[in-house]
Design a protein around this motif. Structure first.
Motif, PDB file in Angstrom:
ATOM      1  N   TRP A  11      -2.714   2.871 -14.069  1.00 17.96           N
ATOM      2  CA  TRP A  11      -2.602   2.907 -12.228  1.00 17.96           C
ATOM      3  C   TRP A  11      -3.467   3.951 -12.085  1.00 17.96           C
ATOM      4  O   TRP A  11      -3.434   5.042 -12.938  1.00 17.96           O
ATOM      5  CB  TRP A  11      -1.028   3.145 -12.332  1.00 17.96           C
ATOM      6  CG  TRP A  11      -0.506   4.049 -11.714  1.00 17.96           C
ATOM      7  CD1 TRP A  11      -0.647   5.626 -10.743  1.00 17.96           C
ATOM      8  CD2 TRP A  11       0.831   4.742 -13.254  1.00 17.96           C
ATOM      9  NE1 TRP A  11       0.116   6.483 -11.808  1.00 17.96           N
ATOM     10  CE2 TRP A  11       1.050   5.386 -13.042  1.00 17.96           C
ATOM     11  CE3 TRP A  11       0.929   3.662 -13.948  1.00 17.96           C
ATOM     12  CZ2 TRP A  11       1.855   6.459 -14.040  1.00 17.96           C
ATOM     13  CZ3 TRP A  11       2.052   4.641 -14.868  1.00 17.96           C
ATOM     14  CH2 TRP A  11       1.936   5.756 -14.780  1.00 17.96           C
TER      15      TRP A  11
ATOM     16  N   VAL B 232     -14.697   4.119  -3.783  1.00 19.48           N
ATOM     17  CA  VAL B 232     -13.572   3.320  -5.045  1.00 19.48           C
ATOM     18  C   VAL B 232     -15.013   3.649  -5.862  1.00 19.48           C
ATOM     19  O   VAL B 232     -15.774   2.362  -6.011  1.00 19.48           O
ATOM     20  CB  VAL B 232     -13.273   2.495  -4.268  1.00 19.48           C
ATOM     21  CG1 VAL B 232     -12.263   1.251  -5.594  1.00 19.48           C
ATOM     22  CG2 VAL B 232     -12.067   3.038  -3.232  1.00 19.48           C
TER      23      VAL B 232
ATOM     24  N   TRP C  99      -8.715  -4.499  -9.874  1.00 21.25           N
ATOM     25  CA  TRP C  99      -7.651  -4.076  -9.335  1.00 21.25           C
ATOM     26  C   TRP C  99      -7.116  -4.350  -8.145  1.00 21.25           C
ATOM     27  O   TRP C  99      -7.720  -5.214  -7.484  1.00 21.25           O
ATOM     28  CB  TRP C  99      -8.131  -2.847  -9.297  1.00 21.25           C
ATOM     29  CG  TRP C  99      -8.439  -1.136 -10.653  1.00 21.25           C
ATOM     30  CD1 TRP C  99      -9.923  -1.736 -11.198  1.00 21.25           C
ATOM     31  CD2 TRP C  99      -7.990  -0.619 -11.081  1.00 21.25           C
ATOM     32  NE1 TRP C  99      -9.246  -0.778 -12.528  1.00 21.25           N
ATOM     33  CE2 TRP C  99      -8.561   0.202 -12.466  1.00 21.25           C
ATOM     34  CE3 TRP C  99      -6.799   0.258 -10.736  1.00 21.25           C
ATOM     35  CZ2 TRP C  99      -7.925   1.048 -12.819  1.00 21.25           C
ATOM     36  CZ3 TRP C  99      -6.388   1.256 -11.361  1.00 21.25           C
ATOM     37  CH2 TRP C  99      -6.835   1.448 -12.669  1.00 21.25           C
ATOM     38  N   GLU C 100      -6.178  -3.847  -7.954  1.00 22.07           N
ATOM     39  CA  GLU C 100      -5.108  -4.494  -6.643  1.00 22.07           C
ATOM     40  C   GLU C 100      -4.333  -3.225  -6.000  1.00 22.07           C
ATOM     41  O   GLU C 100      -3.884  -2.411  -7.006  1.00 22.07           O
ATOM     42  CB  GLU C 100      -4.382  -5.639  -7.547  1.00 22.07           C
ATOM     43  CG  GLU C 100      -4.109  -5.509  -8.151  1.00 22.07           C
ATOM     44  CD  GLU C 100      -2.767  -6.796  -8.436  1.00 22.07           C
ATOM     45  OE1 GLU C 100      -3.361  -7.880  -8.466  1.00 22.07           O
ATOM     46  OE2 GLU C 100      -1.782  -6.976  -9.700  1.00 22.07           O
ATOM     47  N   PHE C 101      -3.875  -4.469  -5.143  1.00 18.25           N
ATOM     48  CA  PHE C 101      -2.177  -3.205  -4.691  1.00 18.25           C
ATOM     49  C   PHE C 101      -0.912  -4.400  -5.328  1.00 18.25           C
ATOM     50  O   PHE C 101      -1.306  -5.247  -5.742  1.00 18.25           O
ATOM     51  CB  PHE C 101      -2.088  -3.701  -3.483  1.00 18.25           C
ATOM     52  CG  PHE C 101      -3.206  -3.077  -2.565  1.00 18.25           C
ATOM     53  CD1 PHE C 101      -3.324  -1.548  -2.207  1.00 18.25           C
ATOM     54  CD2 PHE C 101      -4.269  -4.212  -2.221  1.00 18.25           C
ATOM     55  CE1 PHE C 101      -4.604  -1.264  -1.695  1.00 18.25           C
ATOM     56  CE2 PHE C 101      -5.528  -2.995  -1.199  1.00 18.25           C
ATOM     57  CZ  PHE C 101      -5.712  -1.648  -1.023  1.00 18.25           C
TER      58      PHE C 101
ATOM     59  N   PHE D 260     -12.316  -3.966  -6.769  1.00 18.19           N
ATOM     60  CA  PHE D 260     -10.974  -4.676  -6.808  1.00 18.19           C
ATOM     61  C   PHE D 260     -11.014  -6.355  -7.075  1.00 18.19           C
ATOM     62  O   PHE D 260     -12.350  -6.777  -6.573  1.00 18.19           O
ATOM     63  CB  PHE D 260     -11.095  -3.702  -4.834  1.00 18.19           C
ATOM     64  CG  PHE D 260     -10.066  -2.692  -5.275  1.00 18.19           C
ATOM     65  CD1 PHE D 260      -8.365  -2.964  -5.138  1.00 18.19           C
ATOM     66  CD2 PHE D 260     -10.408  -1.442  -5.681  1.00 18.19           C
ATOM     67  CE1 PHE D 260      -7.468  -1.893  -5.051  1.00 18.19           C
ATOM     68  CE2 PHE D 260      -9.734  -0.807  -5.574  1.00 18.19           C
ATOM     69  CZ  PHE D 260      -8.053  -0.609  -5.121  1.00 18.19           C
TER      70      PHE D 260
ATOM     71  N   TRP E 230      -4.138   6.256  -8.328  1.00 22.02           N
ATOM     72  CA  TRP E 230      -3.614   6.865  -7.253  1.00 22.02           C
ATOM     73  C   TRP E 230      -5.427   7.511  -5.871  1.00 22.02           C
ATOM     74  O   TRP E 230      -5.759   8.088  -7.043  1.00 22.02           O
ATOM     75  CB  TRP E 230      -2.534   7.842  -6.290  1.00 22.02           C
ATOM     76  CG  TRP E 230      -1.576   8.001  -6.912  1.00 22.02           C
ATOM     77  CD1 TRP E 230      -0.915   8.556  -8.129  1.00 22.02           C
ATOM     78  CD2 TRP E 230      -0.747   7.752  -6.160  1.00 22.02           C
ATOM     79  NE1 TRP E 230       0.521   7.712  -8.406  1.00 22.02           N
ATOM     80  CE2 TRP E 230       0.918   7.817  -7.187  1.00 22.02           C
ATOM     81  CE3 TRP E 230      -0.411   7.457  -4.942  1.00 22.02           C
ATOM     82  CZ2 TRP E 230       1.546   6.732  -6.902  1.00 22.02           C
ATOM     83  CZ3 TRP E 230       0.814   6.581  -4.179  1.00 22.02           C
ATOM     84  CH2 TRP E 230       2.220   6.288  -4.943  1.00 22.02           C
TER      85      TRP E 230
ATOM     86  N   LYS F 108      -4.259  -2.204 -12.340  1.00 18.25           N
ATOM     87  CA  LYS F 108      -4.958  -2.643 -12.405  1.00 18.25           C
ATOM     88  C   LYS F 108      -4.202  -3.849 -13.615  1.00 18.25           C
ATOM     89  O   LYS F 108      -3.284  -3.720 -14.166  1.00 18.25           O
ATOM     90  CB  LYS F 108      -5.848  -2.302 -14.168  1.00 18.25           C
ATOM     91  CG  LYS F 108      -7.379  -2.788 -14.755  1.00 18.25           C
ATOM     92  CD  LYS F 108      -7.411  -1.362 -15.601  1.00 18.25           C
ATOM     93  CE  LYS F 108      -8.634  -2.064 -16.537  1.00 18.25           C
ATOM     94  NZ  LYS F 108      -8.892  -1.628 -17.326  1.00 18.25           N
TER      95      LYS F 108
ATOM     96  N   ILE G  56       0.920  -1.082  -0.616  1.00 17.30           N
ATOM     97  CA  ILE G  56      -0.353  -0.211  -0.191  1.00 17.30           C
ATOM     98  C   ILE G  56       0.825   1.331   0.561  1.00 17.30           C
ATOM     99  O   ILE G  56       0.815   1.560   1.412  1.00 17.30           O
ATOM    100  CB  ILE G  56      -0.899   0.321   1.361  1.00 17.30           C
ATOM    101  CG1 ILE G  56      -1.543  -1.623   1.055  1.00 17.30           C
ATOM    102  CG2 ILE G  56      -1.880   0.944   0.980  1.00 17.30           C
ATOM    103  CD1 ILE G  56      -2.587  -1.685   2.223  1.00 17.30           C
TER     104      ILE G  56
ATOM    105  N   VAL H 152      -9.275  -1.959   1.102  1.00 23.22           N
ATOM    106  CA  VAL H 152      -9.842  -1.047   0.787  1.00 23.22           C
ATOM    107  C   VAL H 152     -10.905  -0.254   2.009  1.00 23.22           C
ATOM    108  O   VAL H 152     -10.652   0.783   2.584  1.00 23.22           O
ATOM    109  CB  VAL H 152     -10.512  -0.840  -0.438  1.00 23.22           C
ATOM    110  CG1 VAL H 152     -11.045   0.279  -1.465  1.00 23.22           C
ATOM    111  CG2 VAL H 152      -9.556  -1.542  -1.754  1.00 23.22           C
TER     112      VAL H 152
ATOM    113  N   ALA I 210      -2.823   2.125  -6.282  1.00 24.52           N
ATOM    114  CA  ALA I 210      -4.184   1.108  -7.185  1.00 24.52           C
ATOM    115  C   ALA I 210      -3.033   0.573  -8.274  1.00 24.52           C
ATOM    116  O   ALA I 210      -3.242   1.469  -8.937  1.00 24.52           O
ATOM    117  CB  ALA I 210      -5.356   1.288  -6.946  1.00 24.52           C
TER     118      ALA I 210
ATOM    119  N   ASP J 147      -9.455  -8.194  -2.267  1.00 27.80           N
ATOM    120  CA  ASP J 147      -8.644  -7.012  -1.538  1.00 27.80           C
ATOM    121  C   ASP J 147      -9.883  -5.811  -0.962  1.00 27.80           C
ATOM    122  O   ASP J 147     -10.032  -4.741  -0.709  1.00 27.80           O
ATOM    123  CB  ASP J 147      -8.249  -5.838  -2.598  1.00 27.80           C
ATOM    124  CG  ASP J 147      -6.604  -6.281  -2.857  1.00 27.80           C
ATOM    125  OD1 ASP J 147      -6.313  -7.390  -2.624  1.00 27.80           O
ATOM    126  OD2 ASP J 147      -5.830  -6.082  -3.759  1.00 27.80           O
TER     127      ASP J 147
END
Ligand SMILES: Nc1nc2c([nH]c(=O)n2[C@H]2C[C@H](O)[C@@H](COP(=O)(O)OP(=O)(O)OP(=O)(O)O)O2)c(=O)[nH]1
Length: 132
Positions: free
Chosen positions: A102, A111, A33-35, A115, A104, A22, A11, A123, A20, A119
């Motif tokens: 990506w 959101v 989407w993910e970290f 995700f 921010w 994709k 994170i 989030v 984040a 996740d």
């Protein structure tokens, strides 16, 4: 796929927002989407995996990071054990070596992207508390 994957996820914080990315076409669960992060390789510590993945995916070197939490999530045919680290300082510039989109995300704003299932509560936790 079967069994359990050991995965690290970062994170990354910049100006009060977290990063984040994709999942690109061609990967399982593309479009979610993910970290940033990925599988811990044999012989690697979670911290080493974190540094390697950030470098490989985004050209970033974490300078200051700390373990936050971990969870196990069962997808349909495999389980994943995720270790989440907060990364407060990193060196860039950010370059999407693997073609990731990506964004921010400001934790106080809704959101609007999907995700990965594992996740979603992470989030939410980021949105509900100031954990940074
Ligand atoms: N990177 C990452 N993976 C996550 C998150 N949440 C989550 O459920 N996962 C799952 C998705 C995948 O099943 C697994 C990570 O595998 P991956 O395929 O992205 O890892 P990798 O980059 O090492 O993959 P590769 O080298 O084999 O392409 O963990 C997350 O926030 N970040």
């Amino acid at each position: 796929m079967s069994g359990q994957l050991d995965v690290v996820a970062a994170i990354l914080w910049k100006n009060g927002r977290f990063l984040a990315i994709k999942r690109p076409e061609g990967k399982p669960q593309a479009g979610f989407w993910e970290f940033p992060g990925g599988k811990i390789e044999a012989g690697e510590s979670p911290e080493e995996a974190l540094s390697r993945e950030l470098q490989e995916e985004l050209n970033l070197t974490p300078l200051s990071f700390r373990f936050w939490t971990e969870k196990v999530h069962a997808y349909d045919n495999f389980r994943v054990r995720l270790r989440f680290f907060h990364v407060d300082e990193f060196r860039g510039p950010l370059v999407a070596h693997e073609g990731h989109e990506w964004m921010w995300i400001e934790p106080k704003e809704p959101v609007t992207v999907p995700f990965l299932a594992a996740d979603v509560d992470i989030v939410h936790a980021l949105q509900e508390q100031t954990v940074a």
